[in-house]
Scaffold this active site. Sequence first.
Site, PDB file in Angstrom:
ATOM      1  N   CYS A  91       0.873  -0.871  -0.072  1.00  0.00           N
ATOM      2  CA  CYS A  91       0.048  -0.323   0.066  1.00  0.00           C
ATOM      3  C   CYS A  91       0.819   1.450  -0.136  1.00  0.00           C
ATOM      4  O   CYS A  91       0.043   2.377  -0.558  1.00  0.00           O
ATOM      5  CB  CYS A  91      -0.629   0.736   0.726  1.00  0.00           C
ATOM      6  SG  CYS A  91      -2.091  -1.793   1.142  1.00  0.00           S
ATOM      7  N   HIS A 359      -8.583   3.418  -2.417  1.00  0.00           N
ATOM      8  CA  HIS A 359      -7.528   2.973  -2.217  1.00  0.00           C
ATOM      9  C   HIS A 359      -7.079   2.903  -2.439  1.00  0.00           C
ATOM     10  O   HIS A 359      -6.933   1.534  -2.891  1.00  0.00           O
ATOM     11  CB  HIS A 359      -7.078   2.442  -0.438  1.00  0.00           C
ATOM     12  CG  HIS A 359      -5.878   2.598  -0.431  1.00  0.00           C
ATOM     13  ND1 HIS A 359      -5.267   2.386  -0.690  1.00  0.00           N
ATOM     14  CD2 HIS A 359      -5.867   0.904   0.627  1.00  0.00           C
ATOM     15  CE1 HIS A 359      -3.881   2.261  -0.251  1.00  0.00           C
ATOM     16  NE2 HIS A 359      -4.224   1.021   0.455  1.00  0.00           N
ATOM     17  N   CYS A 389       0.278   2.515   6.442  1.00  0.00           N
ATOM     18  CA  CYS A 389       0.174   1.258   6.852  1.00  0.00           C
ATOM     19  C   CYS A 389       0.345   0.708   5.676  1.00  0.00           C
ATOM     20  O   CYS A 389      -0.227   1.244   4.280  1.00  0.00           O
ATOM     21  CB  CYS A 389      -0.723   0.584   8.362  1.00  0.00           C
ATOM     22  SG  CYS A 389      -2.839   0.362   6.400  1.00  0.00           S
TER      23      CYS A 389
END
Length: 403
Positions: A91, A359, A389
């Site tokens: 991510c 996202h 994260c």
Amino acid sequence: MTEAYIYDAIRTPRGKGRKDGSLHEVTSVRLSAQVLNGLKERNNLEGHAVEDVIWGNVTQVGEQGGCLARTAVLASDLDQSIPGLAINRFCASGMEAVNIAANQVRGGAGEAYIAGGVEMMGRVAMGSDGAAIAVDPSVAMDSYFVPQGISADIIATEYGFSRDDADSLAVESQRRAKAAWDDNRFAKSILTVRDQNGLAILDHDEFMRPQTNMQSLGALNPSFQAMGEVMPGFDKIALMKYPHLERINHIHHAGNSSGIVDGAAGVLIGNKEFGEKYGLKPRARIRATAKIGTDPTIMLTGPVPVTEKILKDNGMSISDIDLFEVNEAFASVVLRFMQAFDVDADKVNVNGGSIAMGHPLGATGAIIIGTLLDELERSGKGVGLATLCIASGMGAATIIERI
């Protein structure tokens, strides 16, 4: 050391990551090429203007495989002499691309870079590339692997966050995102996506659900309770790692977790000489970057230790930061960050986040850096920190200072 400056930052709107999403017809390469062209046109870049294009994407398979960064350069109007580097830090891939580029400039390895990322989650399914930590028993068992949703629920259980806490944050994310769009706060950075005929496909984040309230969220069932408690029983694995917990409190669902979307973003980074050559004014300097590894089971707590690291390494304190962008992968991630640093919620994700707007994995890190820069300029504030994260237990952070 040479200073690294942000000269421009743009992103596409985020489209719903499914077959009826507005961006579904666009490939990762073509969406990336539109971002590269946008940066080229906005900044009058010619020839070998940048040293490299560093591009993050998480699911590097099929049309998103094969060094997507180089393919995107060739599909764009950039000069073919510019190479491309595809990277994957899950991510944080988009942020890591920016951080690598900044540190290359700071170290003197070229005057300028384009960095960012892409993810077409509606075309290339998350997890379709496989992952040893999830599918290789010899790794999964040793690391006490559980899916991210279970990890988010472990955070909620460990640090005392309730379903109402998570839902309240989600409702506020939706409210802030709508207010930001209504106030045209993203106008400087949004690149309208167009089809091959030049017709506009999408000019706004289409995942948003501004009608969301506590009642509508309260009607949703926890998304990860079944896989935790029934099959394949990931709660048992988590409790082996954290025996002090009596049970896992499953509070996350689709409404307080990040949305599955398509999108891309790019950042133009260079030294002082690059700006002078092209007549560009720097908007911010990249003051510091950091990354760290964390517990792979709870997995998503990385924003806390990486923020501690970046502040310590640079002789700063949390009070030196005016604004924060903490990726809303799950509500508990942001709640834990604010709890750990006793940060005022009015300084965190002031224009909403991934719960409201989605996202797009490989792009999000670059998106939130651009969002942070825009808000520093709009509000007249000076220093901002962006952090995410990361799957399998990592964290990444970037500190920028407005000029």
